[in-house]
Write a protein that holds these residues in place. Structure first.
Motif, mmCIF file in Angstrom:
data_model
loop_
_atom_site.group_PDB
_atom_site.id
_atom_site.type_symbol
_atom_site.label_atom_id
_atom_site.label_comp_id
_atom_site.label_asym_id
_atom_site.label_seq_id
_atom_site.Cartn_x
_atom_site.Cartn_y
_atom_site.Cartn_z
ATOM 1 N N TYR A 181 0.845 -1.190 0.000
ATOM 2 C CA TYR A 181 0.000 0.000 0.000
ATOM 3 C C TYR A 181 0.883 1.245 0.000
ATOM 4 O O TYR A 181 1.801 1.386 0.806
ATOM 5 N N VAL A 182 0.593 2.163 -0.915
ATOM 6 C CA VAL A 182 1.402 3.366 -1.083
ATOM 7 C C VAL A 182 1.510 4.152 0.216
ATOM 8 O O VAL A 182 2.576 4.678 0.565
ATOM 9 N N ALA A 183 0.415 4.262 0.957
ATOM 10 C CA ALA A 183 0.416 5.069 2.185
ATOM 11 C C ALA A 183 1.418 4.540 3.198
ATOM 12 O O ALA A 183 2.058 5.323 3.914
ATOM 13 N N LEU A 184 1.576 3.200 3.278
ATOM 14 C CA LEU A 184 2.543 2.630 4.216
ATOM 15 C C LEU A 184 3.975 2.906 3.769
ATOM 16 O O LEU A 184 4.858 3.153 4.595
ATOM 17 N N VAL A 185 4.219 2.854 2.467
ATOM 18 C CA VAL A 185 5.548 3.184 1.948
ATOM 19 C C VAL A 185 5.879 4.639 2.280
ATOM 20 O O VAL A 185 6.984 4.960 2.751
ATOM 21 N N ALA A 186 4.922 5.536 2.046
ATOM 22 C CA ALA A 186 5.135 6.947 2.360
ATOM 23 C C ALA A 186 5.336 7.158 3.855
ATOM 24 O O ALA A 186 6.151 7.979 4.280
ATOM 25 N N LEU A 187 4.598 6.403 4.692
ATOM 26 C CA LEU A 187 4.753 6.511 6.140
ATOM 27 C C LEU A 187 6.151 6.068 6.567
ATOM 28 O O LEU A 187 6.751 6.674 7.478
ATOM 29 N N ALA A 188 6.682 5.024 5.943
ATOM 30 C CA ALA A 188 8.038 4.574 6.264
ATOM 31 C C ALA A 188 9.052 5.668 5.952
ATOM 32 O O ALA A 188 9.976 5.921 6.745
ATOM 33 N N VAL A 189 8.887 6.341 4.822
ATOM 34 C CA VAL A 189 9.761 7.469 4.479
ATOM 35 C C VAL A 189 9.590 8.590 5.498
ATOM 36 O O VAL A 189 10.572 9.190 5.968
ATOM 37 N N ASN A 190 8.360 8.867 5.856
ATOM 38 C CA ASN A 190 8.036 9.894 6.851
ATOM 39 C C ASN A 190 8.786 9.639 8.161
ATOM 40 O O ASN A 190 9.487 10.513 8.689
ATOM 41 N N LEU A 191 8.660 8.430 8.690
ATOM 42 C CA LEU A 191 9.284 8.097 9.963
ATOM 43 C C LEU A 191 10.808 8.118 9.870
ATOM 44 O O LEU A 191 11.490 8.560 10.809
ATOM 45 N N ALA A 192 11.350 7.646 8.745
ATOM 46 C CA ALA A 192 12.807 7.641 8.582
ATOM 47 C C ALA A 192 13.355 9.060 8.571
ATOM 48 O O ALA A 192 14.354 9.364 9.248
ATOM 49 N N VAL A 193 12.724 9.942 7.809
ATOM 50 C CA VAL A 193 13.178 11.333 7.746
ATOM 51 C C VAL A 193 13.016 12.007 9.103
ATOM 52 O O VAL A 193 13.906 12.736 9.571
ATOM 53 N N ALA A 194 11.870 11.769 9.762
ATOM 54 C CA ALA A 194 11.643 12.375 11.076
ATOM 55 C C ALA A 194 12.688 11.904 12.087
ATOM 56 O O ALA A 194 13.185 12.703 12.906
ATOM 57 N N ALA A 195 13.041 10.617 12.042
ATOM 58 C CA ALA A 195 14.031 10.092 12.984
ATOM 59 C C ALA A 195 15.409 10.681 12.727
ATOM 60 O O ALA A 195 16.108 11.111 13.663
ATOM 61 N N VAL A 196 15.831 10.726 11.463
ATOM 62 C CA VAL A 196 17.148 11.280 11.134
ATOM 63 C C VAL A 196 17.210 12.762 11.504
ATOM 64 O O VAL A 196 18.181 13.236 12.111
ATOM 65 N N ALA A 197 16.153 13.500 11.152
ATOM 66 C CA ALA A 197 16.136 14.928 11.466
ATOM 67 C C ALA A 197 16.144 15.167 12.974
ATOM 68 O O ALA A 197 16.809 16.091 13.466
ATOM 69 N N THR A 198 15.430 14.342 13.727
ATOM 70 C CA THR A 198 15.413 14.483 15.185
ATOM 71 C C THR A 198 16.798 14.240 15.774
ATOM 72 O O THR A 198 17.261 14.988 16.657
ATOM 73 N N ILE A 199 17.490 13.203 15.286
ATOM 74 C CA ILE A 199 18.846 12.915 15.770
ATOM 75 C C ILE A 199 19.767 14.093 15.508
ATOM 76 O O ILE A 199 20.522 14.543 16.394
ATOM 77 N N VAL A 200 19.712 14.643 14.278
ATOM 78 C CA VAL A 200 20.567 15.780 13.921
ATOM 79 C C VAL A 200 20.241 16.998 14.774
ATOM 80 O O VAL A 200 21.136 17.663 15.315
ATOM 81 N N LEU A 201 18.966 17.301 14.917
ATOM 82 C CA LEU A 201 18.565 18.491 15.662
ATOM 83 C C LEU A 201 18.879 18.366 17.148
ATOM 84 O O LEU A 201 19.288 19.342 17.799
ATOM 85 N N ARG A 202 18.725 17.176 17.708
ATOM 86 C CA ARG A 202 19.046 16.987 19.122
ATOM 87 C C ARG A 202 20.545 17.111 19.373
ATOM 88 O O ARG A 202 20.977 17.659 20.396
ATOM 89 N N ARG A 203 21.361 16.609 18.443
ATOM 90 C CA ARG A 203 22.809 16.738 18.602
ATOM 91 C C ARG A 203 23.259 18.186 18.518
ATOM 92 O O ARG A 203 24.228 18.586 19.146
ATOM 93 N N ARG A 204 22.525 18.961 17.718
ATOM 94 C CA ARG A 204 22.865 20.379 17.609
ATOM 95 C C ARG A 204 22.303 21.198 18.776
ATOM 96 O O ARG A 204 22.599 22.377 18.902
#
Length: 494
Positions: free
Chosen positions: A463-486
């Protein structure tokens, strides 16, 4: 040829529903100044039984009862995935809604976007959640009318041309006036009528049809043979479609509670206990949808031939062919009432989102509670008539395509809504970046692939929505790690 018995029964059902809607405000008058929680959430006063009727009536829409049997009729086994996802939906509602209700109440939130702003302290994230909800809901309202029109045309109850369009508009106008006056109380009252009517009508029709076809086993065998002969498909699932089936069911079960109309109905409950009890009883609505799917099997077995590309009219055609005229009029009336409840709740939800999360914070921060109600009432009217414009101004396929996109979009709000309930780790800017990535990914995949709901990931259809959600969570996790380190500031407010 006009079937007068059918027509009179149909009109009688609509008149009864309209009378209930316009008198909703008198059934439980409250002496207080108008405010948005009173208009949009019925003062958070709904008990478990009322909540069950309203939640079920909002989730199981008229289009659901037309499109799901139509999918079974045309495509066979894959069409049963909504039956599975609504079964999965019940535990999701049981776990999520009580906790979200308590968080929203403690924050003084009327909408889920209110709570997102309170939790993360981010107007941008609030706006993203609010606008996604509005965009995902608008075509959903239009599909209620499209489902109604398809049913009535199949039953011979929709006059051709302008007369039929005006009649549909008039029915919707009565709902618009009732919702303007009473807010969520109008669809709440109609939801009782819808529940009793549609359960009784469905069980009655199914018993009649299966008796005529020689019982369930005979109907299933005949339907399987005819579906295979005409389309080469089966009522039994091909193992290769298993991943697509499961991902559609799981993705839909996760997405549906994020829709504004579902959350509006949930926030109107009088407490978490009412929501838990309503969720426990929600499988009864799932059973009802399953019975409608059985009617699609019966339509195949009975040799009903739907027009090309109009499989959703197969069950209405079956009802019109085998049920006495007066009874079929009641069934068609029940399906129309089935559209009125979710359409009204959706318009209230969209109006509340626009008022609380767009108009007041960005255009009129000093608005009084009375002014908020006045704006919401006007927006609810505009939303309904915009939906009418969708129906008459766009091809049906365009509205269906927009609704497909809406399902993909609304799931992208889940991280911002749900993760804040269980964790303080996620950064608000990371969640916003994830939302944007998921929206872009989902939209591109749907549009580029010609508005299909599944995409190949390697050799697996998902299902396309689940694929998009996986991208959503991956980007949110990476961005959170970067922002917290800064050390870019607090991740959320408490």
């Amino acid at each position: 040829m006009i079937k007068w018995g059918e027509t009179l029964a149909f009109v009688g059902v609509l008149l009864a529903a309209s009378a209930l809607a316009v008198t909703a405000r008198r059934l439980r008058p409250i002496e207080k100044l108008p405010d948005l929680p009173g208009w949009a959430l019925a003062d958070r006063s709904l008990g478990p039984v009322t909540t069950w009727f309203l939640l079920g009536g909002s989730i199981f829409t008229a289009y659901t009862f037309a499109a799901v049997p139509g999918l079974v009729y045309a495509a066979g086994a894959i069409g049963f995935f909504p039956f599975v996802y609504t079964a999965l939906l019940c535990p999701v509602l049981f776990v999520l809604l009580p906790r979200l209700w308590r968080a929203a109440r403690d924050a003084g939130a009327v909408t889920v976007a209110d709570w997102v702003r309170h939790r993360y302290g981010s107007p941008a994230l609030m706006l993203a959640v609010a606008l996604t909800g509005v965009l995902a809901t608008m075509p959903y309202i239009a599909l209620q009318l499209i489902g109604v029109r398809a049913v009535l045309i199949a039953g011979g109850l929709y006059p051709p041309g302008l007369v039929g369009d005006l009649a549909l508009t008039a029915v919707f106008a009565v709902l618009a006036v009732a919702t303007y006056r009473s807010g969520l109380r109008a669809p709440t009252v109609i939801a009782f009528f819808k529940g009793v009517l549609i359960f009784t009508a469905t069980i009655g029709v199914l018993l009649v049809v299966l008796h005529l076809l020689g019982g369930p086993d005979a109907a299933l065998a005949t339907a399987e043979r005819r579906l295979g002969a005409t389309t080469g498909r089966s009522l039994f699932l091909d193992p290769e479609l298993g991943p697509a089936f499961v991902s559609l069911a799981v993705g839909s079960a996760l997405a549906l509670p994020m829709y504004p109309h579902v959350l509006t109905a949930a926030f109107a409950a009088d407490g978490p206990a009412a929501l838990r009890r309503a969720s426990v009883a929600m499988p009864a609505w799932t059973m009802l949808l399953g019975l409608f799917s059985v009617l699609a099997v019966a339509a195949l077995a009975a040799g009903i031939t739907a027009p090309p590309g109009r499989a959703e009219v197969a069950v209405p055609m079956l009802v019109s062919a085998v049920v006495p005229a007066e009874a079929s009029g009641i069934v068609f009336g029940a399906l129309v009432v089935g559209a009125l409840v979710p359409a009204a709740v959706m318009s209230v939800a969209v109006a509340a989102l626009f008022t609380r999360n767009v108009y007041v914070p960005f255009f009129h921060p000093t608005a009084t509670p009375k002014h908020e109600v006045r704006v919401s009432r006007m927006v609810s009217l505009l939303v309904k008539f915009a939906a009418i414009g969708f129906v008459f101004g766009l091809r049906e396929q365009d509205s269906i395509n927009l609704q497909l996109l809406g399902g993909v979009w609304i799931l992208q709000t889940m991280p911002a809504v749900v993760l804040g309930l269980v964790s303080s780790w996620w950064h608000r800017h990371g969640l916003l970046a994830g939302w944007l990535a998921g929206m872009v990914t989902g939209t591109v995949l749907v549009v580029v692939r010609g508005f299909t709901s599944v995409v190949a990931v390697g050799s697996v259809l998902l299902y396309v929505a689940l694929v998009a959600l996986a991208v959503n969570l991956a980007v949110a996790a990476v961005a959170t790690i970067v922002l917290r380190r800064r050390g870019s500031g607090a991740v959320m407010s408490t």
